[in-house]
Design an enzyme around this catalytic site. Structure first.
Site, mmCIF file in Angstrom:
data_model
loop_
_atom_site.group_PDB
_atom_site.id
_atom_site.type_symbol
_atom_site.label_atom_id
_atom_site.label_comp_id
_atom_site.label_asym_id
_atom_site.label_seq_id
_atom_site.Cartn_x
_atom_site.Cartn_y
_atom_site.Cartn_z
ATOM 1 N N ASN A 1 0.858 -1.188 0.000
ATOM 2 C CA ASN A 1 0.000 0.000 0.000
ATOM 3 C C ASN A 1 0.899 1.245 0.000
ATOM 4 O O ASN A 1 1.123 1.862 1.039
ATOM 5 C CB ASN A 1 -0.936 -0.013 1.214
ATOM 6 C CG ASN A 1 -1.955 1.100 1.181
ATOM 7 O OD1 ASN A 1 -1.867 2.048 0.400
ATOM 8 N ND2 ASN A 1 -2.943 0.992 2.055
ATOM 9 N N TYR B 1 2.316 7.659 6.167
ATOM 10 C CA TYR B 1 2.870 7.423 7.504
ATOM 11 C C TYR B 1 4.340 7.821 7.598
ATOM 12 O O TYR B 1 4.778 8.328 8.639
ATOM 13 C CB TYR B 1 2.647 5.975 7.937
ATOM 14 C CG TYR B 1 1.182 5.671 8.115
ATOM 15 C CD1 TYR B 1 0.384 6.438 8.964
ATOM 16 C CD2 TYR B 1 0.572 4.649 7.412
ATOM 17 C CE1 TYR B 1 -0.969 6.190 9.108
ATOM 18 C CE2 TYR B 1 -0.786 4.384 7.563
ATOM 19 C CZ TYR B 1 -1.544 5.163 8.409
ATOM 20 O OH TYR B 1 -2.888 4.911 8.558
#
Length: 176
Positions: free
Chosen positions: A134, A141
Site C-alpha cells: 500500500n 505514515y
C-alpha cells in the site's frame, strides 16, 4: 467545517457501512472477491463491532462535514491493541477516508485526533500495521514520522499478507 466525534453504539450501522466500503475501496482491486468477502464478514460483523465499541480500551471516531460521514478512525490502548506492546503505546488500527473525500486533509485531522488521545492517555508512542503493498499509506505514515520496527501477518481470507509495523515516538513539544 470538519468535525470529529466519538462513534456511539447507536451508530453501529453507519460504522459497519463505512468500514466495509472504505476497506473494499482501498484493497478490493488487489485481492480476490472471496478473500475480501471473508474478511469483511468477519472483521465488520455486527457482533465484532459491537464488542469493539463496548471495549473501554478501543476508541472510534467519525469525521463529519455537516451530517455526512467522510471517514473514521479506530484507536486501541492497553489489552485492546492487536499486538503485544508496552503500556505507553497507542495503536492506530484504522484511518479510512471515503474515496470521494481523499486528498482534502481529513486523514491528517484524524491523525491529529490520535495524537490528542495519545496525550490524554499519557502514551508516548503511536504504532500501526500497514500493508507492504500500500504505497499511498506508506508514504502518508512516513511523512508523519513513522518508522518501520517490524512486521506481522495480516490474514485476509485465506491469504496471509505482510504488514509493516511502524512506530512514531511522540515529542510533547511538537505536533508532528
Amino acid at each position: 467545517m470538519l468535525k470529529i466525534k466519538p462513534v456511539t453504539l447507536n451508530q453501529l450501522a453507519q460504522l459497519q457501512e463505512i468500514s466495509r466500503q472504505t476497506f473494499l475501496d482501498t484493497f478490493g482491486s488487489d485481492n480476490t472477491t472471496t478473500n475480501m468477502q471473508a474478511y469483511l464478514d468477519e472483521a465488520y460483523s455486527t457482533k465484532k463491532l459491537t464488542k469493539e465499541l463496548r471495549d473501554p480500551n478501543s476508541f472510534f471516531f467519525f469525521a463529519y462535514s455537516d451530517k455526512t460521514i467522510l471517514g473514521y478512525l479506530k484507536l486501541n490502548v492497553n489489552n485492546a491493541q492487536t499486538e503485544k506492546m508496552p503500556q505507553n503505546a497507542l495503536e492506530v488500527e484504522r484511518i479510512y477516508v471515503k474515496k470521494e473525500y481523499k486528498h482534502q486533509g481529513i486523514g491528517i485531522k484524524l491523525f491529529q485526533k490520535a495524537l490528542d488521545l495519545a496525550k490524554s492517555q499519557q502514551k508516548n508512542t503511536l504504532w500501526l500495521g500497514v500493508w507492504e503493498n500500500n504505497p499511498v499509506a506508506l508514504k502518508f505514515y512516513n511523512k508523519l514520522g513513522f518508522e518501520q520496527i517490524g512486521d506481522h501477518i495480516f490474514q485476509l481470507g485465506d491469504d496471509p499478507q505482510r504488514d509493516l509495523i511502524m512506530e512514531k515516538r511522540l515529542d510533547p513539544n511538537r505536533i508532528f
